[in-house]
Design a protein around this motif. Structure first.
Motif, PDB file in Angstrom:
ATOM      1  N   GLN A 153       5.428  -0.551  10.431  1.00 33.22           N
ATOM      2  CA  GLN A 153       6.049  -1.126   9.239  1.00 33.22           C
ATOM      3  C   GLN A 153       5.127  -2.219   8.693  1.00 33.22           C
ATOM      4  OE1 GLN A 153      10.164  -2.371   9.879  1.00 33.22           O
ATOM      5  NE2 GLN A 153      10.413  -0.871  11.518  1.00 33.22           N
ATOM      6  N   PRO A 154       4.059  -1.852   8.015  1.00 35.34           N
ATOM      7  CA  PRO A 154       3.019  -2.812   7.639  1.00 35.34           C
ATOM      8  C   PRO A 154       3.477  -3.931   6.714  1.00 35.34           C
ATOM      9  CG  PRO A 154       2.695  -0.717   6.522  1.00 35.34           C
ATOM     10  CD  PRO A 154       3.739  -0.488   7.561  1.00 35.34           C
ATOM     11  N   PHE A 155       4.580  -3.714   5.993  1.00 38.59           N
ATOM     12  CA  PHE A 155       5.078  -4.749   5.092  1.00 38.59           C
ATOM     13  C   PHE A 155       6.251  -5.512   5.697  1.00 38.59           C
ATOM     14  CE2 PHE A 155       3.416  -1.257   2.397  1.00 38.59           C
ATOM     15  CZ  PHE A 155       2.308  -1.918   1.897  1.00 38.59           C
ATOM     16  N   ALA A 156       6.581  -5.181   6.958  1.00 38.59           N
ATOM     17  CA  ALA A 156       7.678  -5.843   7.666  1.00 38.59           C
ATOM     18  C   ALA A 156       8.963  -5.837   6.838  1.00 38.59           C
ATOM     19  CB  ALA A 156       7.292  -7.286   8.022  1.00 38.59           C
ATOM     20  N   ASP A 157       9.219  -4.700   6.182  1.00 36.25           N
ATOM     21  CA  ASP A 157      10.383  -4.580   5.297  1.00 36.25           C
ATOM     22  C   ASP A 157      11.374  -3.525   5.781  1.00 36.25           C
ATOM     23  OD1 ASP A 157       8.882  -2.331   4.867  1.00 36.25           O
ATOM     24  OD2 ASP A 157       8.771  -2.516   2.681  1.00 36.25           O
ATOM     25  N   GLY A 158      11.195  -3.056   7.033  1.00 33.52           N
ATOM     26  CA  GLY A 158      12.095  -2.059   7.580  1.00 33.52           C
ATOM     27  C   GLY A 158      11.711  -0.628   7.252  1.00 33.52           C
ATOM     28  N   LYS A 159      10.670  -0.438   6.432  1.00 31.37           N
ATOM     29  CA  LYS A 159      10.241   0.902   6.058  1.00 31.37           C
ATOM     30  C   LYS A 159       8.999   1.301   6.847  1.00 31.37           C
ATOM     31  CE  LYS A 159      12.044   0.542   1.344  1.00 31.37           C
ATOM     32  NZ  LYS A 159      11.710   0.564  -0.114  1.00 31.37           N
ATOM     33  N   ILE A 160       9.007   2.538   7.358  1.00 29.13           N
ATOM     34  CA  ILE A 160       7.902   3.040   8.170  1.00 29.13           C
ATOM     35  C   ILE A 160       6.945   3.857   7.293  1.00 29.13           C
ATOM     36  CG2 ILE A 160       7.275   4.512  10.120  1.00 29.13           C
ATOM     37  CD1 ILE A 160      10.046   3.861  11.315  1.00 29.13           C
ATOM     38  N   TYR A 161       5.684   3.443   7.290  1.00 27.30           N
ATOM     39  CA  TYR A 161       4.650   4.144   6.532  1.00 27.30           C
ATOM     40  C   TYR A 161       3.619   4.791   7.453  1.00 27.30           C
ATOM     41  CZ  TYR A 161       6.382   1.789   2.338  1.00 27.30           C
ATOM     42  OH  TYR A 161       7.166   1.344   1.294  1.00 27.30           O
ATOM     43  N   LEU A 162       3.498   4.262   8.673  1.00 30.47           N
ATOM     44  CA  LEU A 162       2.479   4.728   9.609  1.00 30.47           C
ATOM     45  C   LEU A 162       3.145   5.203  10.889  1.00 30.47           C
ATOM     46  CD1 LEU A 162       0.033   1.706   9.161  1.00 30.47           C
ATOM     47  CD2 LEU A 162      -0.042   3.887   7.940  1.00 30.47           C
ATOM     48  N   ALA A 163       2.802   6.405  11.316  1.00 25.74           N
ATOM     49  CA  ALA A 163       3.381   6.971  12.539  1.00 25.74           C
ATOM     50  C   ALA A 163       2.499   6.603  13.731  1.00 25.74           C
ATOM     51  CB  ALA A 163       3.493   8.487  12.421  1.00 25.74           C
TER      52      ALA A 163
END
Length: 468
Positions: A153-163
């Motif tokens: 979660q590179p933006f620390a916003d609860g959304k996963i972009y990288l596995a």
């Protein structure tokens, strides 16, 4: 899409902020001259089959695992996989993007010299794949917390972009024969006081306490030290650029200790020169094997990387970075390698299926049975890779690698994951140079620890102002 193509090219030229571990199965900075290898088929559907385009970095993990995964996915799903393997994947993908051509899945880590993945994140060119990890069956298979850090979660916003498809505990690597067995010479330290006392003892024997392959390899050390000094809450604030990070008592303790560690008093004399020469990182790693330095920061990929020049009777060991006096637990940084889907991917649904497949029993076994072959000697050696799947590490054969994974789950160990939170592009800022590069200058006397602290404080101010 035109804007993405333009911004990616501009950002790669200006070298935007970087983060993550400097070396790994796909991440060491050894100069490679290999041209890309394409094992794919003609574009479009082959014999009526759906086609998935997979682009993977060809690095220390070798290429056979990707060919095996390609074949296994084709067999299970009845699809065609176009696999592109390249040791210069960032350059190849940049050219493809300029032509409007995107792969469906990419294996290329955070923390590479090019900053390619960071740039794609900053420009919104990587797809949100949170729905992949919302799958209850998959969640039940994964190690607890593996997708909670900023490397997922590179933006620390609860959304996963990288596995996070592979994981590796990191620490200080050393020659176990010097600390165990019939020829034992030293006691293994657990605190910084003991560590530096050992350095004084070893210096009298003509051995340096420490070396580092390149300054970027200090990232895992800094992450674990921040968590050790101030606990999880302090660490989480630090990676989000809290303004007091480096002026706080905890941050100053980290920098003062690091400054002492990388000084000419304790770091092997040729470390900086080797670290900044092509392929010189291997010379610094060899210095641990040759007993010219006792410890270096690294991960278990170093075993395969140095197999050709490692004596048969040599035994690797790994320990967490030391703790300060009175600390009950020790922090150990766990590094992950990442796979992602371009936002412009043509075959998004199948790409998500491929990411799920990376956590299957089939792939777990392929990774554990991985081998690498040294180009110079032709020597093949086991190089198991561990997926962040429950029970995977337990399948490792007895030996150093399994010992490392077991050490990371010991009762007195606190696991640290993630890294500096991604920001908007910051012109002229190279995060790796700003955070880790000063270690070289402190060693040579061109900078003081106070200079390092000032540079970090200024960098944190810029990053905090550019958070998404």
């Amino acid at each position: 899409m035109k804007m993405v193509k333009k911004l990616v090219a501009m950002s790669l030229v200006s070298t935007m902020a970087l983060s993550g571990l400097a070396a790994c199965g796909n991440g060491n900075e050894e100069a490679t001259t290999d041209k890309k290898e394409e094992t794919g088929k003609e574009e479009g559907k082959s014999e009526g089959k759906e086609v998935l385009k997979v682009a993977a970095f060809k690095g220390g993990n070798g290429e056979q695992i990707w060919k095996d995964i390609e074949a296994a996915f084709e067999e299970e799903k009845g699809v065609e996989v176009e696999l592109e393997l390249s040791s210069e994947l960032d350059k190849d993908l940049t050219k493809s993007i300029q032509k409007g051509e995107f792969p469906d899945v990419v294996y290329y880590n955070l923390g590479q010299k090019s900053g390619f993945t960071e740039t794609m994140l900053k420009e919104g060119a990587i797809a949100d794949i949170s729905d992949v990890f919302a799958d209850e069956e998959l969640k039940g298979r994964l190690l607890d917390g593996i997708t909670d850090g900023t490397d997922a979660q590179p933006f620390a916003d609860g959304k996963i972009y990288l596995a996070p498809i592979f994981y590796t505990p990191t620490g200080f690597w050393y020659n176990k024969n010097l600390f165990e067995g019939d020829n034992k010479k030293y006691d293994l330290p657990t605190t910084w006081e003991e560590f530096f006392a050992l350095g004084d003892q070893a210096k009298a024997d003509g051995i340096a306490l420490f070396t580092y392959p390149q300054s970027g390899y200090l990232d895992a050390t800094i992450y674990s030290m921040l968590a050790q000094a101030g606990g999880t809450e302090f660490y989480q604030k630090a990676i989000k650029y809290d303004k007091d990070t480096w002026t706080s008592e905890e941050g100053k303790k980290v920098l003062d200790t690091l400054g002492k560690l990388v000084s000419a008093d304790y770091t092997e004399k040729d470390t900086v020169a080797n670290a900044n020469a092509d392929g010189g990182f291997k010379i610094n790693q060899q210095n641990v094997i040759d007993n010219k330095a006792l410890f270096m920061p690294n991960g278990n990929w170093v075993i395969g990387e140095m197999a050709a020049s490692t004596p048969e009777d040599f035994r690797w060991g790994m320990m967490p970075a030391p703790k300060w006096e009175g600390d009950e637990t020790q922090a150990m940084y766990t590094f992950t390698e990442q796979m992602w889907i371009p936002a412009e991917a043509e075959n998004m649904d199948l790409a998500k299926e491929f990411i799920k497949f990376m956590y299957s029993d089939t792939v777990v076994d392929i990774l554990l049975n991985n081998q690498t072959t040294d180009k110079e000697t032709g020597k093949t050696a086991p190089a198991p890779i561990v997926a962040p799947v429950k029970g995977a590490a337990e399948k490792l054969p007895e030996g150093t690698t399994k010992d490392c994974y077991e050490a990371s789950t010991a009762e007195n160990i606190v696991t640290v994951t993630g890294g500096w939170v991604a920001t908007e592009p910051i012109e002229g800022l190279n995060m790796k140079d700003a955070v880790y590069g000063p270690a070289d200058s402190v060693n040579t006397g061109d900078m003081t620890v106070e200079d390092w602290q000032k540079q970090l404080t200024e960098t944190w101010e810029k990053c905090a102002g550019a958070l998404k």
